[in-house]
Motif scaffolding. Structure first.
Motif, PDB file in Angstrom:
ATOM      1  N   ASP A 245      61.740  22.518 -36.478  1.00 15.29           N
ATOM      2  CA  ASP A 245      61.745  23.005 -37.869  1.00 15.29           C
ATOM      3  C   ASP A 245      61.382  21.884 -38.832  1.00 15.29           C
ATOM      4  O   ASP A 245      60.619  22.085 -39.792  1.00 15.29           O
ATOM      5  CB  ASP A 245      63.121  23.564 -38.229  1.00 15.29           C
ATOM      6  CG  ASP A 245      63.428  24.862 -37.493  1.00 15.29           C
ATOM      7  OD1 ASP A 245      62.456  25.526 -37.062  1.00 15.29           O
ATOM      8  OD2 ASP A 245      64.611  25.180 -37.344  1.00 15.29           O
ATOM      9  N   THR A 246      61.909  20.706 -38.571  1.00 13.73           N
ATOM     10  CA  THR A 246      61.608  19.569 -39.444  1.00 13.73           C
ATOM     11  C   THR A 246      60.123  19.245 -39.376  1.00 13.73           C
ATOM     12  O   THR A 246      59.492  18.976 -40.406  1.00 13.73           O
ATOM     13  CB  THR A 246      62.430  18.333 -39.012  1.00 13.73           C
ATOM     14  OG1 THR A 246      63.800  18.689 -38.996  1.00 13.73           O
ATOM     15  CG2 THR A 246      62.219  17.183 -39.968  1.00 13.73           C
ATOM     16  N   TRP A 247      59.557  19.294 -38.188  1.00  9.68           N
ATOM     17  CA  TRP A 247      58.122  19.009 -38.024  1.00  9.68           C
ATOM     18  C   TRP A 247      57.279  20.035 -38.778  1.00  9.68           C
ATOM     19  O   TRP A 247      56.310  19.672 -39.447  1.00  9.68           O
ATOM     20  CB  TRP A 247      57.769  19.012 -36.539  1.00  9.68           C
ATOM     21  CG  TRP A 247      56.311  18.757 -36.257  1.00  9.68           C
ATOM     22  CD1 TRP A 247      55.392  19.674 -35.925  1.00  9.68           C
ATOM     23  CD2 TRP A 247      55.637  17.503 -36.342  1.00  9.68           C
ATOM     24  NE1 TRP A 247      54.176  19.087 -35.766  1.00  9.68           N
ATOM     25  CE2 TRP A 247      54.296  17.739 -36.023  1.00  9.68           C
ATOM     26  CE3 TRP A 247      56.018  16.203 -36.651  1.00  9.68           C
ATOM     27  CZ2 TRP A 247      53.328  16.738 -35.998  1.00  9.68           C
ATOM     28  CZ3 TRP A 247      55.064  15.218 -36.620  1.00  9.68           C
ATOM     29  CH2 TRP A 247      53.739  15.478 -36.296  1.00  9.68           C
ATOM     30  N   GLN A 248      57.643  21.275 -38.699  1.00  6.72           N
ATOM     31  CA  GLN A 248      56.842  22.315 -39.340  1.00  6.72           C
ATOM     32  C   GLN A 248      56.985  22.292 -40.857  1.00  6.72           C
ATOM     33  O   GLN A 248      56.095  22.746 -41.581  1.00  6.72           O
ATOM     34  CB  GLN A 248      57.187  23.685 -38.763  1.00  6.72           C
ATOM     35  CG  GLN A 248      56.696  23.809 -37.343  1.00  6.72           C
ATOM     36  CD  GLN A 248      56.991  25.163 -36.748  1.00  6.72           C
ATOM     37  OE1 GLN A 248      57.576  26.019 -37.395  1.00  6.72           O
ATOM     38  NE2 GLN A 248      56.566  25.345 -35.507  1.00  6.72           N
TER      39      GLN A 248
ATOM     40  N   SER B   9      54.141  18.338 -44.325  1.00 10.48           N
ATOM     41  CA  SER B   9      52.753  18.687 -44.664  1.00 10.48           C
ATOM     42  C   SER B   9      51.835  18.104 -43.589  1.00 10.48           C
ATOM     43  O   SER B   9      52.235  17.204 -42.845  1.00 10.48           O
ATOM     44  CB  SER B   9      52.382  18.114 -46.032  1.00 10.48           C
ATOM     45  OG  SER B   9      52.329  16.709 -45.966  1.00 10.48           O
ATOM     46  N   PRO B  10      50.595  18.584 -43.470  1.00 10.26           N
ATOM     47  CA  PRO B  10      49.678  18.043 -42.472  1.00 10.26           C
ATOM     48  C   PRO B  10      49.488  16.537 -42.620  1.00 10.26           C
ATOM     49  O   PRO B  10      49.393  15.811 -41.626  1.00 10.26           O
ATOM     50  CB  PRO B  10      48.368  18.789 -42.723  1.00 10.26           C
ATOM     51  CG  PRO B  10      48.790  20.074 -43.354  1.00 10.26           C
ATOM     52  CD  PRO B  10      50.007  19.757 -44.149  1.00 10.26           C
ATOM     53  N   ARG B  11      49.460  16.055 -43.821  1.00  8.01           N
ATOM     54  CA  ARG B  11      49.310  14.605 -44.047  1.00  8.01           C
ATOM     55  C   ARG B  11      50.517  13.849 -43.500  1.00  8.01           C
ATOM     56  O   ARG B  11      50.388  12.824 -42.848  1.00  8.01           O
ATOM     57  CB  ARG B  11      49.121  14.348 -45.543  1.00  8.01           C
ATOM     58  CG  ARG B  11      48.929  12.883 -45.862  1.00  8.01           C
ATOM     59  CD  ARG B  11      48.623  12.703 -47.360  1.00  8.01           C
ATOM     60  NE  ARG B  11      48.333  11.318 -47.631  1.00  8.01           N
ATOM     61  CZ  ARG B  11      49.221  10.452 -48.130  1.00  8.01           C
ATOM     62  NH1 ARG B  11      50.424  10.863 -48.415  1.00  8.01           N
ATOM     63  NH2 ARG B  11      48.876   9.206 -48.331  1.00  8.01           N
ATOM     64  N   GLU B  12      51.725  14.365 -43.753  1.00  6.37           N
ATOM     65  CA  GLU B  12      52.945  13.730 -43.258  1.00  6.37           C
ATOM     66  C   GLU B  12      53.008  13.795 -41.735  1.00  6.37           C
ATOM     67  O   GLU B  12      53.458  12.850 -41.080  1.00  6.37           O
ATOM     68  CB  GLU B  12      54.177  14.408 -43.873  1.00  6.37           C
ATOM     69  CG  GLU B  12      54.335  14.132 -45.355  1.00  6.37           C
ATOM     70  CD  GLU B  12      55.444  14.973 -45.990  1.00  6.37           C
ATOM     71  OE1 GLU B  12      55.692  16.098 -45.505  1.00  6.37           O
ATOM     72  OE2 GLU B  12      56.053  14.491 -46.954  1.00  6.37           O
ATOM     73  N   GLN B  13      52.553  14.911 -41.168  1.00  8.08           N
ATOM     74  CA  GLN B  13      52.538  15.024 -39.714  1.00  8.08           C
ATOM     75  C   GLN B  13      51.628  13.961 -39.098  1.00  8.08           C
ATOM     76  O   GLN B  13      51.953  13.359 -38.079  1.00  8.08           O
ATOM     77  CB  GLN B  13      52.070  16.431 -39.288  1.00  8.08           C
ATOM     78  CG  GLN B  13      53.102  17.501 -39.534  1.00  8.08           C
ATOM     79  CD  GLN B  13      52.592  18.879 -39.170  1.00  8.08           C
ATOM     80  OE1 GLN B  13      51.401  19.084 -38.911  1.00  8.08           O
ATOM     81  NE2 GLN B  13      53.504  19.860 -39.178  1.00  8.08           N
ATOM     82  N   ARG B  14      50.446  13.761 -39.721  1.00  5.18           N
ATOM     83  CA  ARG B  14      49.532  12.723 -39.241  1.00  5.18           C
ATOM     84  C   ARG B  14      50.178  11.345 -39.323  1.00  5.18           C
ATOM     85  O   ARG B  14      50.074  10.545 -38.388  1.00  5.18           O
ATOM     86  CB  ARG B  14      48.229  12.739 -40.037  1.00  5.18           C
ATOM     87  CG  ARG B  14      47.094  13.367 -39.275  1.00  5.18           C
ATOM     88  CD  ARG B  14      45.822  13.331 -40.058  1.00  5.18           C
ATOM     89  NE  ARG B  14      45.939  14.401 -41.043  1.00  5.18           N
ATOM     90  CZ  ARG B  14      45.520  14.357 -42.287  1.00  5.18           C
ATOM     91  NH1 ARG B  14      44.876  13.324 -42.732  1.00  5.18           N
ATOM     92  NH2 ARG B  14      45.714  15.351 -43.112  1.00  5.18           N
ATOM     93  N   LEU B  15      50.839  11.051 -40.426  1.00  3.39           N
ATOM     94  CA  LEU B  15      51.491   9.740 -40.593  1.00  3.39           C
ATOM     95  C   LEU B  15      52.600   9.539 -39.555  1.00  3.39           C
ATOM     96  O   LEU B  15      52.740   8.450 -38.975  1.00  3.39           O
ATOM     97  CB  LEU B  15      52.037   9.595 -42.000  1.00  3.39           C
ATOM     98  CG  LEU B  15      51.003   9.426 -43.111  1.00  3.39           C
ATOM     99  CD1 LEU B  15      51.684   9.428 -44.474  1.00  3.39           C
ATOM    100  CD2 LEU B  15      50.222   8.144 -42.916  1.00  3.39           C
TER     101      LEU B  15
END
Length: 156
Positions: free
Chosen positions: A3-6, A9-15
């Motif tokens: 849930d935290t991963w989803q 934002s896509p930018r934060e996921q990349r980081l």
């Protein structure tokens, strides 16, 4: 965690993914590469010593084979044979006691160079078929010297 991963934002996921890759690379560097590098350096230092030990072992094996093939020495009286071997190696003066008990020659050195014992025992084995049954060594104060009590028995 999903849930935290989803929620990121896509930018934060990349980081986060980039940070995880960097952390994993660091852990791999510290946990795998550095120990391998240290082992390679240690092995490079140990190879000459191992080669030297192997050379020594081969020479000793050759000596053992030569002893096995050597003709058997004629039967000799033990005490005169020991006396002769001591005289040939200039060790008679160092002997504190020399006698024969129970079929064994007992030899006591109050103080003798440690490196003089192996050639003496080798000569007694080759020439008189006398081998050590018991050896007691005590170090002396002077470096390289020992007190030695040796019991020799005949091999035939």
């Amino acid at each position: 965690m999903r849930d935290t991963w989803q929620r990121l934002s896509p930018r934060e996921q990349r980081l986060v993914a980039i940070a995880a890759v960097i952390v994993l690379a660091g852990v791999a560097w510290i946990g795998v590469w550095l120990p391998i590098k240290a082992d390679i350096a240690r092995l490079a230092r140990d190879v000459p010593r191992a080669e030297s030990l192997a050379t020594t072992a081969r020479a000793q094996a050759d000596d053992i084979v030569a002893l096995a093939r050597a003709p058997v020495a004629a039967r000799v009286e033990p005490l005169p044979a020991v006396e002769r071997a001591l005289a040939e190696r200039n060790l008679r003066a160092e002997v504190g006691g020399l006698d024969m008990q129970d079929g064994r020659v007992r030899l006591t050195f109050t103080m003798v160079r440690f490196d003089a014992l192996a050639p003496l025992l080798d000569a007694l084995a080759r020439n008189a078929a006398l081998v050590p049954a018991d050896i007691t060594l005590q170090p002396r104060i002077e470096p390289g010297f020992v007190r030695a009590e040796i019991s020799l028995k005949g091999t035939r």
